[in-house]
Design a protein around this motif. Structure first.
Motif, PDB file in Angstrom:
ATOM      1  N   ILE A  93      42.735  34.170  33.757  1.00 56.98           N
ATOM      2  CA  ILE A  93      43.205  35.537  33.936  1.00 56.98           C
ATOM      3  C   ILE A  93      42.004  36.465  33.808  1.00 56.98           C
ATOM      4  O   ILE A  93      41.336  36.474  32.775  1.00 56.98           O
ATOM      5  N   SER A  94      41.747  37.230  34.850  1.00 56.10           N
ATOM      6  CA  SER A  94      40.607  38.149  34.861  1.00 56.10           C
ATOM      7  C   SER A  94      41.088  39.547  34.488  1.00 56.10           C
ATOM      8  O   SER A  94      42.056  40.063  35.067  1.00 56.10           O
ATOM      9  N   ASP A  95      40.413  40.154  33.493  1.00 55.77           N
ATOM     10  CA  ASP A  95      40.716  41.534  33.102  1.00 55.77           C
ATOM     11  C   ASP A  95      39.858  42.487  33.931  1.00 55.77           C
ATOM     12  O   ASP A  95      38.645  42.305  34.048  1.00 55.77           O
ATOM     13  N   SER A  96      40.476  43.492  34.471  1.00 52.82           N
ATOM     14  CA  SER A  96      39.756  44.442  35.320  1.00 52.82           C
ATOM     15  C   SER A  96      38.736  45.229  34.505  1.00 52.82           C
ATOM     16  O   SER A  96      39.012  45.695  33.399  1.00 52.82           O
ATOM     17  N   THR A  97      37.520  45.355  35.069  1.00 50.83           N
ATOM     18  CA  THR A  97      36.479  46.205  34.477  1.00 50.83           C
ATOM     19  C   THR A  97      36.083  47.331  35.413  1.00 50.83           C
ATOM     20  O   THR A  97      35.157  48.089  35.118  1.00 50.83           O
ATOM     21  N   TYR A  98      36.805  47.445  36.522  1.00 53.45           N
ATOM     22  CA  TYR A  98      36.430  48.416  37.543  1.00 53.45           C
ATOM     23  C   TYR A  98      37.111  49.759  37.273  1.00 53.45           C
ATOM     24  O   TYR A  98      38.336  49.843  37.121  1.00 53.45           O
ATOM     25  N   ALA A  99      36.295  50.801  37.240  1.00 50.52           N
ATOM     26  CA  ALA A  99      36.822  52.146  37.006  1.00 50.52           C
ATOM     27  C   ALA A  99      36.472  53.076  38.160  1.00 50.52           C
ATOM     28  O   ALA A  99      36.578  54.300  38.034  1.00 50.52           O
ATOM     29  N   GLY A 100      36.043  52.482  39.269  1.00 51.60           N
ATOM     30  CA  GLY A 100      35.674  53.294  40.427  1.00 51.60           C
ATOM     31  C   GLY A 100      36.899  53.763  41.196  1.00 51.60           C
ATOM     32  O   GLY A 100      38.051  53.524  40.810  1.00 51.60           O
ATOM     33  N   ASN A 101      36.653  54.427  42.299  1.00 52.66           N
ATOM     34  CA  ASN A 101      37.737  54.971  43.120  1.00 52.66           C
ATOM     35  C   ASN A 101      37.714  54.369  44.524  1.00 52.66           C
ATOM     36  O   ASN A 101      37.938  55.080  45.517  1.00 52.66           O
ATOM     37  N   GLY A 102      37.398  53.065  44.621  1.00 51.36           N
ATOM     38  CA  GLY A 102      37.372  52.402  45.919  1.00 51.36           C
ATOM     39  C   GLY A 102      38.725  52.468  46.599  1.00 51.36           C
ATOM     40  O   GLY A 102      39.770  52.279  45.959  1.00 51.36           O
ATOM     41  N   ILE A 103      38.714  52.686  47.905  1.00 53.74           N
ATOM     42  CA  ILE A 103      39.974  52.901  48.623  1.00 53.74           C
ATOM     43  C   ILE A 103      40.800  51.612  48.730  1.00 53.74           C
ATOM     44  O   ILE A 103      42.027  51.668  48.918  1.00 53.74           O
ATOM     45  N   PHE A 104      40.125  50.448  48.623  1.00 49.47           N
ATOM     46  CA  PHE A 104      40.850  49.179  48.676  1.00 49.47           C
ATOM     47  C   PHE A 104      40.960  48.509  47.299  1.00 49.47           C
ATOM     48  O   PHE A 104      41.410  47.364  47.210  1.00 49.47           O
ATOM     49  N   ALA A 105      40.562  49.203  46.251  1.00 52.24           N
ATOM     50  CA  ALA A 105      40.532  48.612  44.916  1.00 52.24           C
ATOM     51  C   ALA A 105      41.940  48.378  44.376  1.00 52.24           C
ATOM     52  O   ALA A 105      42.840  49.217  44.543  1.00 52.24           O
ATOM     53  N   SER A 106      42.117  47.227  43.728  1.00 46.61           N
ATOM     54  CA  SER A 106      43.400  46.904  43.116  1.00 46.61           C
ATOM     55  C   SER A 106      43.619  47.776  41.890  1.00 46.61           C
ATOM     56  O   SER A 106      42.695  48.063  41.132  1.00 46.61           O
ATOM     57  N   SER A 107      44.853  48.175  41.693  1.00 45.98           N
ATOM     58  CA  SER A 107      45.208  48.976  40.520  1.00 45.98           C
ATOM     59  C   SER A 107      45.709  48.111  39.366  1.00 45.98           C
ATOM     60  O   SER A 107      46.078  48.623  38.314  1.00 45.98           O
ATOM     61  N   ASP A 108      45.722  46.784  39.563  1.00 48.73           N
ATOM     62  CA  ASP A 108      46.203  45.882  38.506  1.00 48.73           C
ATOM     63  C   ASP A 108      45.206  45.832  37.358  1.00 48.73           C
ATOM     64  O   ASP A 108      43.988  45.957  37.553  1.00 48.73           O
ATOM     65  N   ASP A 109      45.742  45.634  36.179  1.00 45.41           N
ATOM     66  CA  ASP A 109      44.880  45.479  34.996  1.00 45.41           C
ATOM     67  C   ASP A 109      44.378  44.043  34.849  1.00 45.41           C
ATOM     68  O   ASP A 109      43.299  43.807  34.284  1.00 45.41           O
ATOM     69  N   THR A 110      45.149  43.090  35.351  1.00 41.97           N
ATOM     70  CA  THR A 110      44.754  41.682  35.282  1.00 41.97           C
ATOM     71  C   THR A 110      45.085  41.008  36.609  1.00 41.97           C
ATOM     72  O   THR A 110      45.950  41.474  37.370  1.00 41.97           O
ATOM     73  N   LYS A 111      44.409  39.867  36.831  1.00 43.68           N
ATOM     74  CA  LYS A 111      44.693  39.097  38.043  1.00 43.68           C
ATOM     75  C   LYS A 111      44.446  37.621  37.756  1.00 43.68           C
ATOM     76  O   LYS A 111      43.481  37.252  37.082  1.00 43.68           O
ATOM     77  N   LYS A 112      45.352  36.790  38.298  1.00 41.66           N
ATOM     78  CA  LYS A 112      45.274  35.345  38.074  1.00 41.66           C
ATOM     79  C   LYS A 112      44.541  34.669  39.232  1.00 41.66           C
ATOM     80  O   LYS A 112      44.829  34.930  40.404  1.00 41.66           O
ATOM     81  N   PHE A 113      43.615  33.771  38.847  1.00 42.43           N
ATOM     82  CA  PHE A 113      42.866  32.973  39.833  1.00 42.43           C
ATOM     83  C   PHE A 113      43.062  31.498  39.500  1.00 42.43           C
ATOM     84  O   PHE A 113      43.081  31.112  38.316  1.00 42.43           O
ATOM     85  N   ILE A 114      43.170  30.662  40.552  1.00 41.10           N
ATOM     86  CA  ILE A 114      43.387  29.223  40.367  1.00 41.10           C
ATOM     87  C   ILE A 114      42.330  28.462  41.172  1.00 41.10           C
ATOM     88  O   ILE A 114      42.130  28.734  42.365  1.00 41.10           O
ATOM     89  N   TYR A 115      41.680  27.504  40.498  1.00 45.52           N
ATOM     90  CA  TYR A 115      40.727  26.619  41.175  1.00 45.52           C
ATOM     91  C   TYR A 115      41.339  25.233  41.255  1.00 45.52           C
ATOM     92  O   TYR A 115      41.790  24.657  40.262  1.00 45.52           O
ATOM     93  N   ASP A 116      41.367  24.673  42.480  1.00 49.41           N
ATOM     94  CA  ASP A 116      41.917  23.331  42.684  1.00 49.41           C
ATOM     95  C   ASP A 116      41.352  22.766  43.983  1.00 49.41           C
ATOM     96  O   ASP A 116      41.291  23.475  45.003  1.00 49.41           O
ATOM     97  N   ASN A 117      40.917  21.518  43.917  1.00 49.32           N
ATOM     98  CA  ASN A 117      40.428  20.829  45.109  1.00 49.32           C
ATOM     99  C   ASN A 117      39.300  21.621  45.768  1.00 49.32           C
ATOM    100  O   ASN A 117      39.271  21.781  46.995  1.00 49.32           O
TER     101      ASN A 117
END
Length: 478
Positions: free
Chosen positions: A223-247
């Motif tokens: 689970i990645s915690d957001s550290t971005y505080a910029g105003n990018g037009i495509f930036a996610s507004s989520d506070d966390t995001k799940k990533f999965i590594y497999d194969n």
């Protein structure tokens, strides 16, 4: 041949005569002895001569017997003497042997004692050597264990999957207009960006934390915690995001305007040099532990109807630079009524550094009773993460002095690059420590590694007891 013992009939000497002969002669007196059937006969041809010869033979026989006896006696004496000498020598030899034995015993005992002592010392030395050997052996064994542990750890680490590097959306060739790409960094941060055809700058979608795997599992999720505080037009507004590594692939979900899609990334190089600095440099206050700026010093006075001031701001954060730090100045009269107020922003304050600024605040119609200074909380997008050591070296003012109606000095730039614009400030005080003049101005092109002179006009009404000088890189201010 048969010998028989006979006595000379003339001299009486004992003779040994061979019986095979008929006659023999006495070897002492010369008398002729006839042998006849064992009967001894003596022939006397001259009686007188025979008597004489008989006496002479007898005396000779006695003399020889005496000599033999004397010789025997001397021989006995010599024998006895020799025996005594041999006895004496034997005693001496015996005593010598006994003494030699005693000396040998003493030497053996002494040598044994010495050997024991030496052995004791040798034992102690050997014990110490043994201890040293054991210590060395223990140290060597410990070192070997540590080395083995390091090797095992290295082998373990080699087995742990390493996701650091560049990743690109799978089959991105099929998405000609745009696709996604990511970078996972060694410093524990990761970023995901939109790559748009015809645009050189990647658009930030996600910047957050990343934790390395700790085992050799072929699957891993975090689970990645957001550290971005910029105003990018495509930036996610989520506070966390799940990533999965497999194969050997990384998957995550992207939601835009209510529509969600799963994105798959594979290892592939892409040009990450165009990522904007604000992407990884931005800081979220709630996750960064940001500490507010502090006012270290301030002062003011009124001259020609103008409120003159100076203020010193301090940034206590270790890795966060604040762009456009701001403060508010408020003046009130003796009744507490507001005279005037203003907000002012500076250029930037590096981590654990301070900036002093002074100038004209505003016009006043009365001398304020109080002038208050307060820090304005910075905007989150004005917080920039900076690695310690990357910030420039502070400028120095050398040979500063007050010359009648001017403040003069030289700016030394210790950095490797020229600085386009430098703000210089001089705060003059009287003997009481009161601020009597604030002189500020700008100089251009402070050359790297050199001194750049400056001269600022001033109007001093009092004698100056002391002056404090400040100089800062001043690209822009508001």
């Amino acid at each position: 041949m048969k010998l028989v013992d006979v006595v000379c009939p003339r001299c009486g000497a004992n003779l040994k005569i061979d019986t095979e002969h008929e006659k023999a002669f006495c070897e002492y007196c010369g008398a002729e002895v006839l042998i006849d059937d064992g009967i001894q006969h003596v022939k006397y041809e001259n009686a007188e001569q025979a008597g004489y010869d008989f006496e002479k033979g007898r005396q000779r026989a006695q003399q020889e017997a005496s000599e033999i006896s004397s010789n025997d006696s001397e021989s006995v004496k010599v024998t006895i003497k020799n025996q005594k000498n041999r006895h004496k020598k034997g005693k001496i030899l015996l005593i010598t042997i006994i003494l030699a034995i005693i000396v040998a015993v003493v030497v053996v005992v002494f040598n044994k004692t010495s050997d024991d002592r030496a052995g004791s010392v040798d034992d102690e030395v050997n014990i110490e050597k043994s201890k040293m050997t054991d210590d060395k052996s223990t140290t060597k064994n410990n070192a070997k264990k540590e080395s083995d542990s390091e090797i095992q750890l290295q082998e373990t680490n080699e087995k742990v999957i390493d996701l650091a590097g560049l990743w690109v959306q799978e089959n991105h060739e099929e998405h000609a207009d745009s696709y996604m790409a990511a970078t996972i960094r060694e410093d524990g941060l990761m970023g995901v960006f939109f790559i748009v055809e015809g645009d050189n700058t990647p658009y930030t979608y996600w910047v957050g934390t990343y934790k390395n795997p700790t085992d050799d599992s072929k699957q891993y999720e975090w689970i990645s915690d957001s550290t971005y505080a910029g105003n990018g037009i495509f930036a996610s507004s989520d506070d966390t995001k799940k990533f999965i590594y497999d194969n050997e692939k990384i998957t995550y979900t992207v939601t835009i305007q209510g529509m969600s899609n799963d994105i798959t990334l594979v290892r592939e190089d892409w040009d990450d040099s165009k990522i904007p600095e604000s992407a990884f440099g931005s800081v979220k206050m709630e996750t960064s532990g940001f500490e507010s700026l502090e006012i270290k010093d301030s002062g003011w006075y009124v001259e020609y109807g103008c409120l003159m001031f100076y203020v010193t701001l301090y940034n206590p954060n270790k890795e966060i630079m604040v762009e456009f730090p701001s403060y508010r100045i408020t003046a009130r009269d003796e009744n507490g009524a507001l005279i005037d107020t203003m907000e002012h922003s500076l250029n930037k304050i590096y981590p654990e550094s301070e900036v002093t600024f002074g100038s004209v605040a505003f016009l006043v119609d009365v001398t304020p009773a109080t002038v208050d200074f307060e820090v304005i909380e910075p905007k989150e997008y004005n917080l920039k993460r900076i690695t310690s050591g990357n910030e420039p070296k502070p400028l120095e003012v050398k040979n500063g002095a007050v010359r009648v109606n001017k403040v003069v000095g030289e700016i030394y730039n210790p950095n490797d690059n020229d600085i386009d614009q430098v703000r210089v400030l001089a705060i003059c005080r009287n003997t009481s420590g009161e601020v009597i003049a604030i002189v500020d101005g700008y100089i251009s092109n402070a050359r790297a590694g050199e001194n750049t002179p400056f001269a600022l006009d001033c109007n001093l009404k009092e004698d100056v007891a002391s002056t404090s000088f400040y100089a800062y890189d001043w690209g822009y201010t508001f």
